[in-house]
Motif scaffolding. Structure first.
Motif, PDB file in Angstrom:
ATOM      1  N   LEU A 593       0.807  -1.229   0.105  1.00 20.05           N
ATOM      2  CA  LEU A 593       0.040   0.095   0.056  1.00 20.05           C
ATOM      3  C   LEU A 593       0.907   1.105  -0.049  1.00 20.05           C
ATOM      4  CD1 LEU A 593      -2.790   1.245   0.100  1.00 20.05           C
ATOM      5  CD2 LEU A 593      -2.900   1.106   2.400  1.00 20.05           C
ATOM      6  N   TRP A 594       1.917   1.216   0.852  1.00 13.69           N
ATOM      7  CA  TRP A 594       2.492   2.429   1.063  1.00 13.69           C
ATOM      8  C   TRP A 594       3.250   2.708  -0.493  1.00 13.69           C
ATOM      9  CZ3 TRP A 594       8.190   3.032   0.602  1.00 13.69           C
ATOM     10  CH2 TRP A 594       8.828   1.934   0.673  1.00 13.69           C
ATOM     11  N   LEU A 595       3.652   1.841  -1.197  1.00  7.51           N
ATOM     12  CA  LEU A 595       4.445   2.236  -2.482  1.00  7.51           C
ATOM     13  C   LEU A 595       3.597   2.266  -3.571  1.00  7.51           C
ATOM     14  CD1 LEU A 595       7.415  -0.069  -2.977  1.00  7.51           C
ATOM     15  CD2 LEU A 595       7.249   2.389  -3.221  1.00  7.51           C
ATOM     16  N   ALA A 596       2.103   1.636  -3.589  1.00  8.34           N
ATOM     17  CA  ALA A 596       1.279   1.593  -4.787  1.00  8.34           C
ATOM     18  C   ALA A 596       1.156   2.925  -5.565  1.00  8.34           C
ATOM     19  CB  ALA A 596       0.093   1.016  -4.176  1.00  8.34           C
ATOM     20  N   PRO A 597       1.263   3.201  -6.607  1.00  7.85           N
ATOM     21  CA  PRO A 597       1.026   4.516  -7.388  1.00  7.85           C
ATOM     22  C   PRO A 597      -0.291   4.740  -6.903  1.00  7.85           C
ATOM     23  CG  PRO A 597       2.174   3.007  -8.666  1.00  7.85           C
ATOM     24  CD  PRO A 597       1.793   2.162  -7.565  1.00  7.85           C
ATOM     25  N   GLU A 598      -1.441   4.114  -7.479  1.00  6.93           N
ATOM     26  CA  GLU A 598      -2.713   4.514  -7.020  1.00  6.93           C
ATOM     27  C   GLU A 598      -3.088   3.427  -5.908  1.00  6.93           C
ATOM     28  OE1 GLU A 598      -5.678   4.384 -10.038  1.00  6.93           O
ATOM     29  OE2 GLU A 598      -7.256   4.582  -8.657  1.00  6.93           O
ATOM     30  N   GLN A 599      -3.141   4.090  -4.491  1.00 11.01           N
ATOM     31  CA  GLN A 599      -3.252   3.493  -3.317  1.00 11.01           C
ATOM     32  C   GLN A 599      -4.801   2.989  -3.125  1.00 11.01           C
ATOM     33  OE1 GLN A 599      -1.591   6.464  -1.014  1.00 11.01           O
ATOM     34  NE2 GLN A 599       0.059   5.133  -0.395  1.00 11.01           N
ATOM     35  N   VAL A 600      -5.584   3.936  -3.407  1.00  6.18           N
ATOM     36  CA  VAL A 600      -7.038   3.444  -3.193  1.00  6.18           C
ATOM     37  C   VAL A 600      -8.077   3.879  -4.341  1.00  6.18           C
ATOM     38  CG1 VAL A 600      -8.942   3.635  -1.492  1.00  6.18           C
ATOM     39  CG2 VAL A 600      -6.806   3.819  -0.584  1.00  6.18           C
ATOM     40  N   ARG A 601      -8.967   3.294  -4.660  1.00  4.43           N
ATOM     41  CA  ARG A 601     -10.030   3.770  -5.630  1.00  4.43           C
ATOM     42  C   ARG A 601     -11.391   3.287  -4.959  1.00  4.43           C
ATOM     43  NH1 ARG A 601      -9.683   2.060 -11.837  1.00  4.43           N
ATOM     44  NH2 ARG A 601      -7.775   2.992 -11.757  1.00  4.43           N
TER      45      ARG A 601
END
Length: 697
Positions: A593-601
RNA sequence: GCCAGCUUAGCUCAGCGGUAGAGCAACGGUUUUGUAAACCGUGGGUCGUCGGUUCAAUCCCGACAGCUGGCUCCA
């Protein structure tokens, strides 16, 4: 070129001396290696059946399989593979015995001379006196070979091998030698194991950072406008860079580093002083020459004219002196004055001091060259490393022993002119961000600092779940002092001993690699293995005992004398390009999660206004907490929205429908983990924020 | 740098000596939905670049560029 016996080939030796395997080591070759080695012979047998004039070099087993090098006018292409494999299966079917025999050196030489096998003759020459010269024969194929082999060609299964690729390889890896054609293949005990391996290769291909990078929109290359090897970070990829830098900055801040900023280029003098130009010039972009401003130019031209005039004058004097000398060496003329009874000896006894004149001339010559140089303008180089700039920062202020250790950190962009054939996605680029820092310390502080650096590596690796790593300790080659390595035998020994001691005392898993050090000191490279077992050299850590002195860096010690500091170069994450390339493969694009380009949609079921408003309020709340969150408010069916989000590898999906709105809930779905059920909104938000803050895996 | 292979729409790929096609994506509509894809329509390509062969080249030949694999894990 094959069978060209007329000119005795004079091959270059290998670039660096690789140790020959001892016969003992060979005897320990495991079953799979034997099988692959034998398979290489089977392939050579097949190639000779199809192309009898092929010249042979060597065919060893490798970690991935095996290869055999040939010299042949026919160019192998993948279209030939089926034919070669078919012939190989025939050889397997014939179930030939691998028979070992010993020949004398003369017999062996005669054997290969008769066949015109010039590469084999060279290899024969590599075998030390006194070692047995063994041959292996299967069917009609006879090869100089130390073995060992399997018993029969039938031990290789018809479905257990596969030709992989054709490539060129220089004889003995030296580019001055002829190029051979290398056929790569692999072999396994049976068809099933081969198929498993093929599947693993396919998985690796799916995880290829170039493929995932394009699919996820992380980075791009634009060879036409920007240039090969110069990565463009797209918004989603730039997120990765920023998160990495954030991690490194936090860790370094806590470890007492200070941050600096330096330009991307510097004058030629910088790299002449650092010594990079002689040792490193090929890896640097060519220099930029800056033209002079008009006024500067006028002045420089005037200076040049003055210098030239001075020089000309001196030169004339020298010439005159030479002429005078010549004159002087003529016989002396004596004139008699008979009236006064006197004689005059016509001769000038005053010789100019020619040594002085010569010195003046040399000085004038130098001034002239300088003036000419000034007229050319300044030469600038793009920096290939940050250290020289950092050295100048060290030099910018007077330093006391109280200031040490001084840890200067910067994520400076460096530019390296990698050969076009070396470029490889993000893994080998021409513009790179080093996760760089230089630690200036005293010899007493070295062990503690060096240890702290190693510990920082381990701290970082833990964050990324890298449990398999190895440090490669590269030392110098005493034979190449003054050529590849700075000529400071004592310092090499001291620092290498120091590094070795730290490594042993801290119980770190390391291997020692001779002859691979940096030119200014011993070096440690850190190798890590990704989840699918691919090896990467990530971090680097180098001791520099030479360059600070070249820049005249000193600190005032307790005893009021000036001393030169040691310098540790370190980059725990190596280059951001390579590290991210590695992470992409390591996570297969499924970043934590901390690295994900899009963390939440946020995905709405339908587009009724209350639901849309609820979704927007969630976006607003998380965005204000710096969460990278987007919303899909379209009228597409929820299945389609989920499919899109999954494909985009969005880490957390928040599904919002009428039920959730009423209960004040959010239905959470995690990428590739499926639905996690509905939870209270506050709980979901808190969990997301905590996971990011902790850099949860 | 050197050797080999590749380069057709944004992506994945068909195709053929007679001036190009699919799926996905994009765009415009219709559809109002509960956990991996509802439907209809539209636009989009100097077939990497430059030369040559040919009546005719995306296709054949050559050069160049870029990408990909490889350039000792030594008999």
């Amino acid at each position: 070129m094959q069978n060209d016996e007329s000119s005795q080939p004079n091959f270059e030796n290998a670039k660096s001396e690789v140790q020959r395997k001892t016969l003992d080591q060979r005897a320990q070759m495991d079953d799979l290696m034997r099988l692959r080695h034998s398979c290489a012979h089977i392939m050579a047998t097949a190639v000779l059946r199809l192309w009898p004039d092929a010249l042979l070099d060597i065919g060893p087993p490798t970690e991935e399989g095996f290869y055999y090098d040939f010299d042949l006018s026919h160019r192998f292409s993948p279209d030939d593979f089926a034919k070669i494999e078919e012939t190989m299966r025939q050889v397997v079917k014939e179930n030939q015995v691998f028979e070992k025999s010993i020949k004398t050196r003369d017999e062996a030489r005669a054997f290969f001379e008769a066949k015109g096998q010039k590469f084999k003759l060279e290899r024969l020459g590599d075998i030390p006196e006194g070692e047995a010269i063994s041959f292996y024969q299967n069917g009609e194929f006879v090869d100089l070979c130390a073995g060992p082999h399997v018993m029969r060609t039938g031990n290789v299964k018809p479905g257990g091998f596969k030709l992989l690729k054709v490539a060129s390889a220089y004889f003995r890896g030296n580019e001055k030698n002829p190029q051979l054609q290398r056929l790569y293949g692999t072999a396994f005990k049976n068809k099933e194991e081969l198929e498993n391996w093929v599947k693993l290769q396919e998985e690796a291909k799916r995880r290829d950072h170039r493929k995932i990078g394009a699919e996820m929109g992380l980075f791009a290359f634009d060879a036409e406008y920007v240039g090969p090897g110069l990565a463009l970070w797209l918004p989603k990829g730039a997120v990765l860079v920023e998160e990495l830098e954030k991690l490194a900055k936090e860790t370094e801040f806590q470890a007492g580093y200070v941050r600096v900023k330096t330009p991307h280029l510097a004058k030629e003098k910088m790299y002449k002083t650092s010594g990079h130009l002689p040792y490193y010039a090929e890896s640097m972009f060519p220099a930029m020459e800056l033209p002079l401003e008009p006024e500067q130019k006028t002045k420089a031209e005037r200076d040049l004219a003055v210098a030239q005039a001075k020089y000309d004058k001196l030169e004339k004097q020298v010439k005159a002196t030479d002429e005078f000398k010549a004159e002087a060496e003529k016989p002396v003329r004596i004139q008699f004055d008979s009236q006064n009874q006197t004689a005059t000896i016509e001769r000038n006894l005053e010789f100019p001091i020619s040594e002085q004149l010569a010195a003046d001339l040399i000085e004038s010559e130098e001034l002239l060259a300088k003036a000419e140089n000034r007229l050319k303008g300044d030469r600038y180089y793009l920096k290939a490393m940050n250290c020289p700039h950092h050295h100048r920062i060290f030099a910018a202020e007077p330093r006391s022993y109280r200031d040490l250790p001084l840890r200067l950190a910067e994520y400076g962009t460096c530019y390296r002119y990698e050969q076009s054939g070396e470029l490889f996605g993000l893994m080998r680029v021409r513009a790179l961000n080093m996760n760089d820092a230089h630690i200036y310390c005293t010899a007493d502080q070295f062990a503690a600092e060096f240890n702290a650096v190693n510990e920082m590596y381990l701290k970082h690796f833990k964050v990324f779940g890298l449990d398999r790593y190895q440090m490669r300790f590269s030392t110098h080659d005493p034979a190449r002092l003054g050529d590849k390595f700075v000529n400071e035998p004592e310092l090499w020994k001291q620092t290498e001993d120091m590094v070795r001691r730290v490594l042993i005392e801290s119980g770190i898993n390391y291997v020692e690699v001779p002859n691979e050090a940096a030119f200014y000191g011993p070096k440690i490279d850190v190798q890590v293995w990704s989840t699918i077992g691919r090896e990467f050299t990530i971090a680097t850590n180098q001791v520099d005992f030479a360059v600070p002195a070249r820049f005249g860096l000193t600190y005032r010690d307790r005893d009021n004398t000036d001393k030169t500091p040691l310098c540790i170069h370190r980059a725990p994450l190596g280059t951001h390009e390579r590290f991210i390339g590695f992470l992409i493969e390591h996570y297969a694009g499924n970043f934590p999660l901390w690295l994900a380009p899009e963390q939440v949609r946020v995905l709405t079921i339908g587009d009724d206004q209350p639901i849309v408003d609820y979704a927007k309020s969630i976006v607003q709340e998380l965005r204000s907490q710096f969460v990278r969150i987007e919303a899909d408010l379209s009228t597409n069916p929820i299945k389609a929205k989920i499919a899109e989000a999954e494909k985009a590898k969005v880490h957390t999906m928040l599904v919002i429908g009428g039920r959730d709105l009423e209960a004040g809930n959010i239905s959470v779905r995690l990428h590739s983990k499926g639905p996690q059920g509905a939870k209270a909104k506050a709980e979901v938000v808190a969990d997301i924020l905590a996971a990011i803050k902790e850099r949860r895996a």
